[in-house]
Design an enzyme around this catalytic site. Sequence first.
Site, PDB file in Angstrom:
ATOM      1  N   GLN A  27       0.820  -1.205   0.000  1.00  0.00           N
ATOM      2  CA  GLN A  27       0.000   0.000   0.000  1.00  0.00           C
ATOM      3  C   GLN A  27       0.859   1.261   0.000  1.00  0.00           C
ATOM      4  OE1 GLN A  27      -3.265   0.528  -0.303  1.00  0.00           O
ATOM      5  NE2 GLN A  27      -3.816  -1.632  -0.418  1.00  0.00           N
ATOM      6  N   ARG A  47      12.807   3.289   8.266  1.00  0.00           N
ATOM      7  CA  ARG A  47      14.020   3.068   9.051  1.00  0.00           C
ATOM      8  C   ARG A  47      15.238   3.296   8.148  1.00  0.00           C
ATOM      9  NH1 ARG A  47      12.028  -1.883   9.378  1.00  0.00           N
ATOM     10  NH2 ARG A  47      14.034  -2.658   8.584  1.00  0.00           N
ATOM     11  N   SER A  52      13.647  -0.849   1.679  1.00  0.00           N
ATOM     12  CA  SER A  52      12.773  -0.094   0.779  1.00  0.00           C
ATOM     13  C   SER A  52      13.306   1.297   0.466  1.00  0.00           C
ATOM     14  CB  SER A  52      11.376   0.035   1.390  1.00  0.00           C
ATOM     15  OG  SER A  52      10.773  -1.226   1.568  1.00  0.00           O
ATOM     16  N   TYR A  84       3.340  -3.377  14.780  1.00  0.00           N
ATOM     17  CA  TYR A  84       4.450  -2.460  15.044  1.00  0.00           C
ATOM     18  C   TYR A  84       3.994  -1.020  15.260  1.00  0.00           C
ATOM     19  CZ  TYR A  84       7.064  -6.380  13.066  1.00  0.00           C
ATOM     20  OH  TYR A  84       7.576  -7.631  12.802  1.00  0.00           O
ATOM     21  N   HIS A 107      -6.273   1.050   7.893  1.00  0.00           N
ATOM     22  CA  HIS A 107      -6.994  -0.001   8.626  1.00  0.00           C
ATOM     23  C   HIS A 107      -7.156   0.494  10.056  1.00  0.00           C
ATOM     24  CE1 HIS A 107      -8.415  -3.795  10.090  1.00  0.00           C
ATOM     25  NE2 HIS A 107      -7.277  -4.164  10.656  1.00  0.00           N
ATOM     26  N   ASP A 190     -13.521  -6.324   8.548  1.00  0.00           N
ATOM     27  CA  ASP A 190     -12.273  -6.766   7.929  1.00  0.00           C
ATOM     28  C   ASP A 190     -11.706  -7.982   8.652  1.00  0.00           C
ATOM     29  OD1 ASP A 190      -9.990  -5.879   5.967  1.00  0.00           O
ATOM     30  OD2 ASP A 190      -8.980  -6.291   7.861  1.00  0.00           O
ATOM     31  N   GLU A 226      -8.952 -30.519  -7.767  1.00  0.00           N
ATOM     32  CA  GLU A 226     -10.376 -30.295  -7.516  1.00  0.00           C
ATOM     33  C   GLU A 226     -10.645 -29.352  -6.342  1.00  0.00           C
ATOM     34  OE1 GLU A 226     -12.523 -31.129  -9.650  1.00  0.00           O
ATOM     35  OE2 GLU A 226     -11.065 -32.265 -10.823  1.00  0.00           O
TER      36      GLU A 226
END
Length: 330
Positions: A27, A47, A52, A84, A107, A190, A226
């Site tokens: 997100q 951090r 990232s 966190y 959320h 949710d 199946e």
Amino acid sequence: MNAYYEQDADLGYLQGKNIAILGYGSQGHAHALNLKESGLNVCVGLRPDSSSCDRAREAGLQVNTVAEAVKWADIVMVLLPDQYQKAIYETEIAPNLQPGNTLAFAHGFNIHYNQIVPDKSVNVIMIAPKSPGHLVRRTYTQGNGVPCLIAVHQDATGEARQQALAWAKGLGGTKAGVIETTFKNETETDLFGEQAVLCGGSAELIKAGFETLVEAGYPEELAYFECMHELKLIVDLYYEGGLSRMNFSVSDTAEYGGMTRGPRVITPAVKAEMKKILEEVQDGRFAKEFIDECNGGYKNLNRLRAENSGHAIEKVGSKLRDMMSWLIKK
């Protein structure tokens, strides 16, 4: 419930403000890039050692530490894992929030269960796209968007709702439609959906069907096809047109068998258990259990993960998926 569209939202409520996105996962990257390309002033809080950081910088985004991002920002979107958020809020977010700032979430878990209790001087809002982040991003780049939920928990400035709508517009959500709800309703529905249907109920149904066939002497490969593989075909039909689309699309044999035998699988006793699960969500028992699990080092969760990864359906499934050239291996 009312739906809001392009004409109902004004990006002016966000223009000229500094916006911090905390987190750059599924997100986080979608919110950051979509808002930036909507002409807004965005930075990402991570951090210093986060993997990232480079990805965000390569995408042309300003990257700061969480504390620096919050101190710089007028509006802070918290897109960190639920477990966190409380600790990071207490150590890096709350000390740097100013009266009149806006704290946003996708959320409602930590607000609804009082893990985070913001000062009354700040707005608290939610903007929750009802799709994974990659789809939020992809539809935006195609000139469209995904439906979003918005909610207001605190309105300190008188502009909280307008900011939430503007944020949804910046994501592309007002092109699809935005529905207003509450933190309570978003959180409880949710969690219930995840536990009783999407992640819990469906997984147990799949395993029970697989085990029933294997225990009756059928090959594991056929049982996998199946009870697991073909489920996607059915879910796609639900997704596109609901129960009626699925029933219209399958054979008469499948439709009749499903309508007459399905209620024998999902019995009134199953629904009664679903109601108990909902009660545990509503009264906070599940939230407390999950928080205790996190604080205790995930001992139960790690055990359950090991049990699931060792199930026969996982072993045969891995082999069969190797035969499917169209799948992206991860």
